[in-house]
Scaffold this motif. Structure first.
Motif, mmCIF file in Angstrom:
data_model
loop_
_atom_site.group_PDB
_atom_site.id
_atom_site.type_symbol
_atom_site.label_atom_id
_atom_site.label_comp_id
_atom_site.label_asym_id
_atom_site.label_seq_id
_atom_site.Cartn_x
_atom_site.Cartn_y
_atom_site.Cartn_z
ATOM 1 N N GLY A 166 0.792 -1.216 0.000
ATOM 2 C CA GLY A 166 0.000 0.000 0.000
ATOM 3 C C GLY A 166 0.825 1.268 0.000
ATOM 4 N N GLY A 167 2.104 1.157 -0.346
ATOM 5 C CA GLY A 167 3.001 2.309 -0.319
ATOM 6 C C GLY A 167 2.907 3.170 -1.562
ATOM 7 N N THR A 168 3.860 4.077 -1.708
ATOM 8 C CA THR A 168 3.915 4.982 -2.858
ATOM 9 C C THR A 168 5.211 4.727 -3.610
ATOM 10 N N LEU A 169 5.081 4.280 -4.847
ATOM 11 C CA LEU A 169 6.227 3.875 -5.663
ATOM 12 C C LEU A 169 6.543 4.949 -6.693
ATOM 13 N N LEU A 170 7.795 5.386 -6.704
ATOM 14 C CA LEU A 170 8.241 6.381 -7.671
ATOM 15 C C LEU A 170 8.808 5.680 -8.904
ATOM 16 N N HIS A 171 8.278 6.052 -10.073
ATOM 17 C CA HIS A 171 8.763 5.500 -11.342
ATOM 18 C C HIS A 171 9.627 6.538 -12.035
ATOM 19 N N VAL A 172 10.906 6.209 -12.170
ATOM 20 C CA VAL A 172 11.817 7.120 -12.849
ATOM 21 C C VAL A 172 12.650 6.382 -13.895
ATOM 22 N N ALA A 173 12.799 5.066 -13.716
ATOM 23 C CA ALA A 173 13.437 4.253 -14.749
ATOM 24 C C ALA A 173 12.443 4.065 -15.898
ATOM 25 N N PRO A 174 12.917 3.872 -17.121
ATOM 26 C CA PRO A 174 11.998 3.723 -18.257
ATOM 27 C C PRO A 174 11.128 2.482 -18.121
ATOM 28 N N VAL A 234 11.320 3.040 -4.376
ATOM 29 C CA VAL A 234 11.808 3.473 -5.684
ATOM 30 C C VAL A 234 12.748 2.406 -6.220
ATOM 31 N N LEU A 235 12.750 2.252 -7.538
ATOM 32 C CA LEU A 235 13.732 1.406 -8.206
ATOM 33 C C LEU A 235 14.671 2.298 -8.996
ATOM 34 N N LEU A 236 15.986 2.117 -8.777
ATOM 35 C CA LEU A 236 17.000 2.879 -9.497
ATOM 36 C C LEU A 236 18.115 1.941 -9.943
ATOM 37 N N VAL A 237 18.681 2.190 -11.096
ATOM 38 C CA VAL A 237 19.879 1.452 -11.486
ATOM 39 C C VAL A 237 21.076 2.136 -10.831
ATOM 40 N N PRO A 238 22.200 1.428 -10.671
ATOM 41 C CA PRO A 238 23.345 2.001 -9.950
ATOM 42 C C PRO A 238 23.821 3.347 -10.484
ATOM 43 N N THR A 239 23.763 3.547 -11.798
ATOM 44 C CA THR A 239 24.163 4.838 -12.353
ATOM 45 C C THR A 239 23.292 5.954 -11.803
ATOM 46 N N MET A 240 21.995 5.699 -11.702
ATOM 47 C CA MET A 240 21.066 6.685 -11.153
ATOM 48 C C MET A 240 21.341 6.937 -9.675
ATOM 49 N N LYS A 242 11.325 3.837 2.296
ATOM 50 C CA LYS A 242 11.453 2.600 3.070
ATOM 51 C C LYS A 242 12.175 1.495 2.308
ATOM 52 N N HIS A 243 12.101 1.513 0.981
ATOM 53 C CA HIS A 243 12.781 0.494 0.179
ATOM 54 C C HIS A 243 13.407 1.150 -1.044
ATOM 55 N N LEU A 244 14.688 0.883 -1.265
ATOM 56 C CA LEU A 244 15.347 1.266 -2.507
ATOM 57 C C LEU A 244 15.778 -0.027 -3.189
ATOM 58 N N VAL A 245 15.118 -0.327 -4.293
ATOM 59 C CA VAL A 245 15.427 -1.528 -5.072
ATOM 60 C C VAL A 245 16.387 -1.130 -6.186
ATOM 61 N N TYR A 246 17.459 -1.880 -6.325
ATOM 62 C CA TYR A 246 18.419 -1.563 -7.379
ATOM 63 C C TYR A 246 18.817 -2.833 -8.111
ATOM 64 N N GLY A 247 19.304 -2.659 -9.328
ATOM 65 C CA GLY A 247 19.730 -3.787 -10.147
ATOM 66 C C GLY A 247 20.060 -3.289 -11.539
ATOM 67 N N GLY A 248 20.281 -4.211 -12.436
ATOM 68 C CA GLY A 248 20.585 -3.856 -13.820
ATOM 69 C C GLY A 248 22.065 -3.885 -14.124
ATOM 70 N N SER A 249 22.897 -3.613 -13.131
ATOM 71 C CA SER A 249 24.348 -3.684 -13.274
ATOM 72 C C SER A 249 24.946 -3.695 -11.876
ATOM 73 N N THR A 250 26.252 -3.890 -11.808
ATOM 74 C CA THR A 250 26.926 -3.977 -10.521
ATOM 75 C C THR A 250 26.945 -2.615 -9.818
ATOM 76 N N MET A 251 26.663 -2.629 -8.523
ATOM 77 C CA MET A 251 26.746 -1.412 -7.709
ATOM 78 C C MET A 251 28.128 -1.375 -7.054
ATOM 79 N N PRO A 252 28.978 -0.416 -7.421
ATOM 80 C CA PRO A 252 30.287 -0.322 -6.756
ATOM 81 C C PRO A 252 30.117 -0.176 -5.252
ATOM 82 N N PRO A 253 30.919 -0.877 -4.449
ATOM 83 C CA PRO A 253 30.775 -0.822 -2.992
ATOM 84 C C PRO A 253 30.801 0.598 -2.434
ATOM 85 N N ALA A 254 31.639 1.458 -2.992
ATOM 86 C CA ALA A 254 31.726 2.823 -2.483
ATOM 87 C C ALA A 254 30.421 3.585 -2.715
ATOM 88 N N VAL A 255 29.787 3.346 -3.865
ATOM 89 C CA VAL A 255 28.510 4.000 -4.171
ATOM 90 C C VAL A 255 27.417 3.467 -3.249
#
Length: 331
Positions: free
Chosen positions: A24-32, A75-81, A100-113
């Motif tokens: 029941g949350g609010t999801l932000l769409h910014v990825a295509p 929100v879903l973001l790729v590591p570049t975003m 409350k949740h940041l979902v990421y994927g699509g490519s490797t997330m550098p540890p520093a980022v």
């Protein structure tokens, strides 16, 4: 070709963890949304009866402003975003505590980022989703608590509830834990096939297992570690170099805003490790300094032999760095 069963299986499997999205949350769409990662989160949030907020295009400031004004929970973001959002000069002025949740994927997330992003979004649970369009799209999940375990934080997580995952040799036989092979996936989320391409379908899906083209290994706890795309592995002097590992080291340098490591033809070594680097605004560093930084953290054969500075990296509409384009332009 993906069926309704494929996409709903993936969505319900992710939600079954209880840690994927806020019910029941609010999801932000910014990825295509033509890219399945964002479409899949739309389906999952739809199932929970949540609210959707759409942005017409990605900008770091737009993401931050939307989180504040709409009290975004997910929100879903790729590591570049992610890198661009947390690096925005005005980022600290925004109250992002609703997330409350940041979902990421699509490519490797550098540890520093990843470390910087977790510090910037302290109230958000981070979830890495690994998969591909052909898997509708999720195969494994790295859940929030896993991010607190150093030896797991760099993995792609464990098989999602709806998914079976193995690592196999070229003959399809599963390799021992810790050995690198190709990642293959089975389940009701595996695609129906490639439209009008039966031969390619038969090559990709064998005995019900989708061959991903990713190289990885499984640890003793069942966590998958994806080391590279098989086609991005650099073979230099008969040694395999996983470009994503070198990417991660370079990205940790404070002067580096973005980077991509590729293999280029070399008369002596077969291929040489070549780094394309985008510097952070106002930063200055030499190629030799970057190579020295890598030499302190990597085996000698993995250190880039050549470093090139660029104003920007080519990325797809989904935010992935186009390494093949970089290679083709330099061959």
């Amino acid at each position: 070709m993906l069926t309704h069963d494929n996409v709903l299986t993936s969505a319900l499997g992710c939600l079954a963890t209880g840690q994927f999205l806020t019910p029941g949350g609010t999801l932000l769409h910014v990825a295509p949304m033509f890219h399945l990662a964002d479409l899949a989160t739309w389906i999952a949030m739809l199932v929970t009866g949540g609210t959707h907020v759409m942005l017409p295009a990605f900008t770091p400031g737009g993401v931050l402003a939307a989180i504040v004004s709409h009290k975004v929970t997910d929100v879903l973001l790729v590591p570049t975003m992610v890198q661009l959002v947390v690096g925005d000069p005005d980022a600290s002025r925004h109250d992002v505590s609703s997330l409350k949740h940041l979902v990421y994927g699509g490519s490797t997330m550098p540890p520093a980022v990843l470390a910087r992003a977790r510090a910037f979004f302290p109230d958000a649970g981070f979830v890495q989703a690994y998969g591909m369009t052909e898997l509708a799209p999720v195969a494994t999940l790295l859940l929030p608590a896993d991010h607190d375990v150093p030896e797991l934080a760099g993995s792609a997580g464990r098989a999602a509830p709806h998914s079976a995952v193995r690592v196999v040799a070229a003959d399809g036989v599963e390799v021992p834990r810790g050995a690198v092979g190709e990642v293959v996936v089975s389940g009701d989320h595996v695609m129906a096939g490639y439209w009008g391409r039966p031969d390619e379908t038969a090559h990709a899906v064998r005995d019900g297992w989708m061959h991903t083209g990713d190289a990885g290994f499984m640890d003793d706890r069942g966590y998958l570690h994806v080391v590279d795309r098989i086609k991005d592995v650099i073979v230099t002097g008969a040694e395999n170099v996983f470009s994503s590992e070198v990417d991660g080291v370079l990205a940790a340098h404070p002067a580096v805003a973005g980077c991509a490591v590729i293999g280029l033809p070399d008369g002596q070594w077969g291929e040489r490790v070549h780094a394309v680097v985008v510097l952070a605004q106002g930063a200055g560093v030499t190629a030799d300094e970057l190579r020295g930084f890598c030499r302190d953290r990597l085996a000698g054969y993995k250190v880039p032999r050549t470093v090139e500075f660029a104003d920007a990296l080519p990325v797809s509409a989904a935010g992935k760095v186009l390494k093949r384009q970089l290679r083709d332009e330099r061959r």
